[in-house]
Structure formats: structure tokens, C-alpha cells
Design an enzyme around this catalytic site. Structure first.
Site, short mmCIF file in Angstrom:
data_model
loop_
_atom_site.label_atom_id
_atom_site.label_comp_id
_atom_site.label_asym_id
_atom_site.label_seq_id
_atom_site.Cartn_x
_atom_site.Cartn_y
_atom_site.Cartn_z
N LYS A 55 1.64 7.24 12.97
CA LYS A 55 2.04 8.08 12.00
C LYS A 55 1.15 9.14 12.02
O LYS A 55 1.76 10.08 11.49
CB LYS A 55 2.13 6.99 11.19
CG LYS A 55 3.48 6.01 11.03
CD LYS A 55 3.44 4.68 10.26
CE LYS A 55 5.35 3.97 11.02
NZ LYS A 55 5.12 2.86 10.05
N GLN A 99 2.24 -0.41 5.72
CA GLN A 99 2.76 -1.48 6.92
C GLN A 99 2.77 -2.96 7.10
O GLN A 99 2.62 -3.69 6.93
CB GLN A 99 2.27 -0.79 8.80
CG GLN A 99 2.73 -1.40 9.97
CD GLN A 99 3.15 -0.08 10.09
OE1 GLN A 99 3.45 1.23 9.81
NE2 GLN A 99 4.33 -0.81 10.70
N ASP A 122 8.37 5.17 1.85
CA ASP A 122 9.07 4.33 3.28
C ASP A 122 10.42 4.01 2.78
O ASP A 122 11.75 2.82 2.89
CB ASP A 122 8.56 3.08 3.30
CG ASP A 122 8.67 2.79 4.63
OD1 ASP A 122 8.62 2.97 5.21
OD2 ASP A 122 7.94 1.46 4.73
#
Ligand code: NAP
Length: 289
Positions: A55, A99, A122
């Protein structure tokens, strides 16, 4: 020989990252600013470390400011919430991603709730999930979970007109199944969500013009379940004992019958990070006009 058209997620993701890079360069030239993506990693899970590193790398490649906050596995809930409060308050931060999975002593739902919904790249915050479920806002303007968004872009690459098609989503997770189903509904598909209690799944799948498999079981969806010509999006990522990655669909069988199908690897997987970058750009534009 497979008859189905292969949906090349790697190429489509690279093209999307190229478009994002061009837009970021334009923003930088016009304003001197670039979107900032901040990823928070707690602990040292090897798979999570790899995901966070890619990422970071791809965010830099499209010209964004990319920062990874690596916190020790024993980080307390209070310390993690304090870090998120700091990122929420920092105007240079456009996107925040924690994460997952988090170490077991942490309360994942409370952590996601603590992210500013405007920076929730997200798309998992209940406010963003609620906006998607409400169906009143164009998903292009929303922060939508990245894998579902990527799956839709792959579908649209082979099926420009989705209205009226029968779509069957196998899986009802918050991360994949539910948001994919919402996006398909928003695109005017007739949507069925199947799960572990669904009766006669093969018959349900046989009705589908579009099958999205998000189950987490290697080769679970058999070729004989697929309606001839259907489009199959395989979200599954399963590691076999020999180390190879495979999807939730029995690829060789399904490719004989489907009209188009995503491979694993090289299908949905590459789209997830590309869509994270897209969400970061969407968040930047929404926050800064
Ligand atoms: P999950 O939270 O474990 O959900 C799996 C879903 O599959 C559940 O809704 C479950 O039903 C359903 N299911 C399990 N067994 C079934 C059966 N026998 N028949 C019908 N449905 C069944 O998994 P997830 O997070 O959604 O992920 C699904 C897959 O996608 C995994 O392989 C994951 O690695 C992969 N994934 C890939 C990406 C990517 O970037 N490509 C991103 C995220 C996830 P119940 O609700 O009834 O238990």
C-alpha cells in the site's frame, strides 16, 4: 480450453492507478498539495506487513504522501484510539486505514468507529456503510470498501449495462459480501445474497448472470453451477498447502462455461489497493472541495 474471457485485474488496476497518478499530478501542479494516506499497522503479522508495504509503495508511485504507523503488538486500545484521534485532527491526513486483523486484545469495531468517516478510506465505518445501504448517494461520491469497489469495476469492464441482471453474491461479510450486494443493487441488478445456510446453493447460482464468490474456500463454486455465459468474479484468496494462491471458484471448470471470469491471482486482488488509492483521492477532494 477455456471459452471465457479472462478479466485482467492486473491490467485494469494498473490503468486505474495511472489515472489516479495523472489526477494527483494535476492537483499538485494547481495547489501544491497531494493526498495523504496513513496506514496503521499493529503488531507484526507477516501477511499484514506485506500488505502495508505494498500500500505504501503504490501510494508513493501515484504521487501521494504515504505514511505507515507501525505500532507494537502490545499497543493498548487507549493508545490506538489516541493515535487515531491524532490522525483525525491532522489536516494533512486525508485517508486513514487500520490494517486488519488487529491483535485479539483490541476491539476492532470500536477502533473502526473511532476513524473520522470523512477519512475512512476502507469504507468500513458504520456511517459510510449506512450511506451505501441507504442507496441515495452516487457510490462514486462515497467511501466504499475497496474489494467490493474493485469487483464492480471489473464487472463493468465486461458488462457495461448491469440493469436487470440476476446477481448472486456468495458470502455476507461486512468487508465483501454485503457491500458488493449493495453496489449491485445500486446498479439495478436483482440481487440474491447466499451464505452458509442457503438451501440448494447450486440451483441459486445457476440463475445468475453475475456470480460474485466471497466464501474463503478453495474451488468451492463448481463449473456445473455456472449458467452458460455468466460473468464470474472470484474474490477468494486461499493459500494451498503447496503455497499457491487459488480462488473460491473451480477455475478450469468454470472457465469452460462462463462468459467472463477473473483469475486468482491477477483478478480482484490487484484492484483492492488501486481502489484504496481511489478512495484516498475521493476523500481528499471531498474534504478540500
Ligand atoms: P468471511 O468473513 O469469512 O465470510 C465468508 C462468507 O462465506 C460468510 O458469509 C459465510 O456464510 C459464507 N460461507 C461459508 N461457507 C459457506 C458455504 N458452505 N456456503 C455458502 N456460503 C458460505 O470472508 P470474507 O472476509 O468475506 O472473505 C471471503 C474471501 O475473500 C476470502 O477468501 C478472503 O481471503 C477473500 N478476500 C479477498 C480480498 C481481495 O483483495 N481480493 C479482500 C478481502 C477478502 P455465513 O455468514 O453464513 O457464515
Amino acid at each position: 480450453m477455456p471459452q471465457a474471457r479472462l478479466i485482467d485485474g492486473k491490467a485494469i488496476a494498473a490503468a486505474l492507478r495511472g489515472e489516479i497518478a495523472t489526477e494527483v499530478a494535476g492537483i499538485r501542479a494547481a495547489s501544491g498539495k497531494v493526498p495523504g494516506l496513513h496506514v496503521v499497522l499493529v503488531g507484526d503479522d507477516p501477511a499484514s506487513r506485506v500488505y502495508v508495504a505494498s500500500k505504501e509503495k503504490l501510494a508513493v508511485e501515484v504521487g501521494m504522501n504515504s505514511v505507515a504507523h507501525r505500532l507494537p503488538a502490545e499497543t493498548t486500545q487507549a493508545a490506538l484510539l489516541a493515535k487515531l484521534a491524532e490522525l483525525n485532527a491532522d489536516d494533512a491526513v486525508d485517508g486513514i486505514l487500520v490494517q486488519l486483523p488487529l491483535p485479539k486484545h483490541l476491539d476492532t469495531a470500536a477502533v473502526i468507529d473511532a476513524i473520522d468517516p470523512a477519512k475512512d478510506v476502507d469504507g468500513l465505518h458504520p456511517i459510510n456503510a449506512g450511506r451505501l445501504a441507504g442507496g441515495k448517494i452516487d457510490p462514486e461520491q462515497l467511501l466504499v470498501p475497496c474489494t467490493p469497489l474493485g469487483s464492480m469495476l471489473l464487472l463493468k469492464s465486461v458488462l457495461p449495462a448491469l440493469a436487470g441482471l440476476e446477481a448472486v453474491v456468495i458470502g455476507r461479510s461486512e468487508l465483501v459480501g454485503r457491500p458488493v450486494a449493495q453496489l449491485l443493487l445500486q446498479a439495478d441488478c436483482t440481487v440474491t445474497i447466499a451464505h452458509s445456510r442457503t438451501r440448494d446453493l447450486a440451483a441459486v447460482v445457476r440463475r445468475a448472470d453475475i456470480v460474485v464468490a466471497a466464501v474463503g474456500r478453495p474451488g468451492f463454486v463448481r463449473g456445473e453451477w455456472i449458467k452458460p455465459g455468466a460473468t464470474v468474479i472470484d474474490v477468494g484468496i486461499n493459500r494451498l498447502p503447496d503455497g499457491k494462491l487459488t480462488g473460491d471458484v473451480a477455475f478450469a471448470e468454470a472457465a469452460e462455461i462462463a462468459g467472463a471470469i477473473t483469475p486468482v491471482p491477477g483478478g480482484v486482488g490487484p484492484m483492492t489497493i488501486a481502489c484504496l488509492l481511489r478512495n484516498t483521492l475521493t476523500a481528499f477532494k471531498a474534504r478540500r472541495g
